[in-house]
Design a protein around this motif. Structure first.
Motif, mmCIF file in Angstrom:
data_model
loop_
_atom_site.group_PDB
_atom_site.id
_atom_site.type_symbol
_atom_site.label_atom_id
_atom_site.label_comp_id
_atom_site.label_asym_id
_atom_site.label_seq_id
_atom_site.Cartn_x
_atom_site.Cartn_y
_atom_site.Cartn_z
ATOM 1 N N UNK A 37 0.621 -1.425 -0.093
ATOM 2 C CA UNK A 37 -0.037 -0.128 0.030
ATOM 3 C C UNK A 37 0.968 0.976 -0.024
ATOM 4 N N UNK A 38 1.993 1.271 0.723
ATOM 5 C CA UNK A 38 2.801 2.465 0.817
ATOM 6 C C UNK A 38 3.525 2.841 -0.610
ATOM 7 N N UNK A 39 3.702 1.777 -1.535
ATOM 8 C CA UNK A 39 4.022 2.192 -2.693
ATOM 9 C C UNK A 39 3.278 2.744 -3.757
ATOM 10 N N UNK A 40 1.808 2.746 -3.475
ATOM 11 C CA UNK A 40 0.883 3.173 -4.216
ATOM 12 C C UNK A 40 1.177 4.380 -4.803
ATOM 13 N N UNK A 41 1.678 5.459 -4.066
ATOM 14 C CA UNK A 41 1.981 7.052 -4.767
ATOM 15 C C UNK A 41 3.040 7.000 -5.863
ATOM 16 N N UNK A 42 4.113 6.077 -5.408
ATOM 17 C CA UNK A 42 5.124 6.117 -6.284
ATOM 18 C C UNK A 42 4.894 5.266 -7.598
ATOM 19 N N UNK A 43 4.072 4.267 -7.396
ATOM 20 C CA UNK A 43 3.402 3.407 -8.425
ATOM 21 C C UNK A 43 2.976 4.370 -9.607
ATOM 22 N N UNK A 44 1.838 5.203 -9.004
ATOM 23 C CA UNK A 44 1.115 5.987 -9.760
ATOM 24 C C UNK A 44 2.063 6.973 -10.540
ATOM 25 N N UNK A 45 2.953 7.587 -9.878
ATOM 26 C CA UNK A 45 3.809 8.456 -10.221
ATOM 27 C C UNK A 45 4.449 7.945 -11.597
ATOM 28 N N UNK A 46 5.257 6.864 -11.366
ATOM 29 C CA UNK A 46 5.830 5.998 -12.285
ATOM 30 C C UNK A 46 5.049 5.724 -13.734
ATOM 31 N N UNK A 47 3.740 5.134 -13.480
ATOM 32 C CA UNK A 47 2.938 4.658 -14.729
ATOM 33 C C UNK A 47 2.285 6.008 -15.229
ATOM 34 N N UNK A 49 3.679 8.835 -15.610
ATOM 35 C CA UNK A 49 5.008 9.439 -16.272
ATOM 36 C C UNK A 49 5.271 8.527 -17.703
ATOM 37 N N UNK A 50 5.022 7.285 -17.253
ATOM 38 C CA UNK A 50 5.275 6.244 -18.432
ATOM 39 C C UNK A 50 4.211 6.566 -19.743
ATOM 40 N N UNK A 51 2.975 6.465 -19.218
ATOM 41 C CA UNK A 51 1.917 6.980 -20.046
ATOM 42 C C UNK A 51 2.263 8.151 -21.067
ATOM 43 N N UNK A 52 2.490 8.955 -20.312
ATOM 44 C CA UNK A 52 2.709 10.539 -21.141
ATOM 45 C C UNK A 52 3.980 10.383 -21.943
ATOM 46 N N UNK A 53 5.074 9.977 -21.598
ATOM 47 C CA UNK A 53 6.256 9.838 -22.288
ATOM 48 C C UNK A 53 6.002 8.957 -23.570
ATOM 49 N N UNK A 54 5.215 7.643 -23.282
ATOM 50 C CA UNK A 54 4.931 6.715 -24.499
ATOM 51 C C UNK A 54 3.873 7.429 -25.416
ATOM 52 N N UNK A 55 3.036 8.094 -25.113
ATOM 53 C CA UNK A 55 2.179 8.861 -25.927
ATOM 54 C C UNK A 55 3.265 9.917 -26.832
ATOM 55 N N UNK A 56 3.975 10.700 -26.063
ATOM 56 C CA UNK A 56 4.905 11.560 -26.880
ATOM 57 C C UNK A 56 5.733 10.946 -27.878
ATOM 58 N N UNK A 163 1.196 -1.063 -23.017
ATOM 59 C CA UNK A 163 2.577 -1.149 -22.447
ATOM 60 C C UNK A 163 2.435 -0.493 -20.965
ATOM 61 N N UNK A 164 1.453 0.562 -20.665
ATOM 62 C CA UNK A 164 1.633 0.868 -19.244
ATOM 63 C C UNK A 164 1.031 -0.182 -18.221
ATOM 64 N N UNK A 165 -0.339 -0.832 -18.802
ATOM 65 C CA UNK A 165 -0.920 -1.611 -17.937
ATOM 66 C C UNK A 165 0.003 -3.102 -17.719
ATOM 67 N N UNK A 166 0.782 -3.346 -18.791
ATOM 68 C CA UNK A 166 1.822 -4.633 -18.599
ATOM 69 C C UNK A 166 2.866 -4.151 -17.569
ATOM 70 N N UNK A 167 3.513 -2.813 -17.600
ATOM 71 C CA UNK A 167 4.417 -2.429 -16.768
ATOM 72 C C UNK A 167 3.868 -2.344 -15.129
ATOM 73 N N UNK A 168 2.520 -1.836 -15.093
ATOM 74 C CA UNK A 168 1.965 -1.654 -13.836
ATOM 75 C C UNK A 168 1.751 -3.309 -13.248
ATOM 76 N N UNK A 169 1.171 -4.060 -13.848
ATOM 77 C CA UNK A 169 1.005 -5.468 -13.349
ATOM 78 C C UNK A 169 2.514 -6.061 -13.002
ATOM 79 N N UNK A 170 3.548 -5.891 -13.731
ATOM 80 C CA UNK A 170 4.741 -6.732 -13.417
ATOM 81 C C UNK A 170 5.467 -5.977 -12.143
ATOM 82 N N UNK A 171 5.256 -4.452 -12.037
ATOM 83 C CA UNK A 171 5.670 -3.723 -10.873
ATOM 84 C C UNK A 171 4.940 -4.346 -9.659
#
Length: 212
Positions: A37-47, A49-56, A163-171
């Protein structure tokens, strides 16, 4: 995007997302120290950012090849320094309950981890070069209409989502693995060993990033 292409994309992404790397080891270490649970904020931040960079990158607003060699090397060095800093904090950490000054990773830590990972830019660019099919690209070039452009962006959006969802599941899996390991290393001395083990792994990944 056809079903065959979707399956091929998942096969392409599987070893990249689930093998040890900067992201999943970072979240596994945080899961071990602070729980899922404590990692959820960092997980949201990472993913996010992943979605934004991937879209760009996918939309052509940014490309790994367009980054100057000097800027790319600076980004790589910054990423290595960040990983070493995280590893040093883990090495000095005590047990999961005794280290009163330790704090779980925050939203911005997740964002920084993605932004300072040049390998992510290369992987995303390679992914689009393989799965944004020539037909889609030709359609965007041949038709300057909004419909043609929307069609290409639709494919980019689907690839970005997968891509983002797959990373989210893996992490998430790696975070749960870290949390599970923490239960096996509940005593302070053994918890310190676990933290130092993650520190060595992250340090090794930082060296690997530097040599790439």
């Amino acid at each position: 995007m056809t079903l065959d292409m979707m399956l091929a994309l998942l096969v392409f992404l599987f070893p990249l997302a689930y093998s040890p790397g900067p992201g999943n080891l970072f979240f596994a270490a945080n899961g071990a120290q602070f729980g899922f649970r404590a990692t959820i904020p960092a997980t949201l931040g990472y993913h996010i950012a992943t979605a934004v960079v991937t879209l760009l990158i996918g939309s052509g607003a940014l490309a790994a090849q367009a980054i100057s060699p000097e800027l790319f090397q600076m980004l790589k060095l910054a990423g290595v320094i960040y990983m070493v800093w995280i590893a040093s904090k883990l090495w000095r950490a005590g047990g999961t309950k005794s280290d009163l000054h330790a704090q779980p990773a925050r939203f911005r830590d997740g964002v920084v981890l993605l932004v300072l990972n040049p390998k992510a830019y290369v992987i995303i660019a390679v992914m689009f070069s393989q799965f944004l099919t020539p037909v889609d690209a030709a359609m965007a070039n041949a038709y300057s209409t909004a419909l043609g452009r929307t069609g290409q962006l639709g494919v980019v959006a689907v690839i970005t989502f997968v891509f983002t969802l797959n990373n989210f599941v893996a992490f998430s899996i790696w975070t749960l693995i870290g949390e599970g390991l923490a239960r096996q290393f509940a005593r302070d001395a053994r918890a310190r060993q676990l933290n130092r083990g993650f520190a060595l792994l992250l340090g090794g990944v930082a060296i690997w990033m530097l040599l790439m």
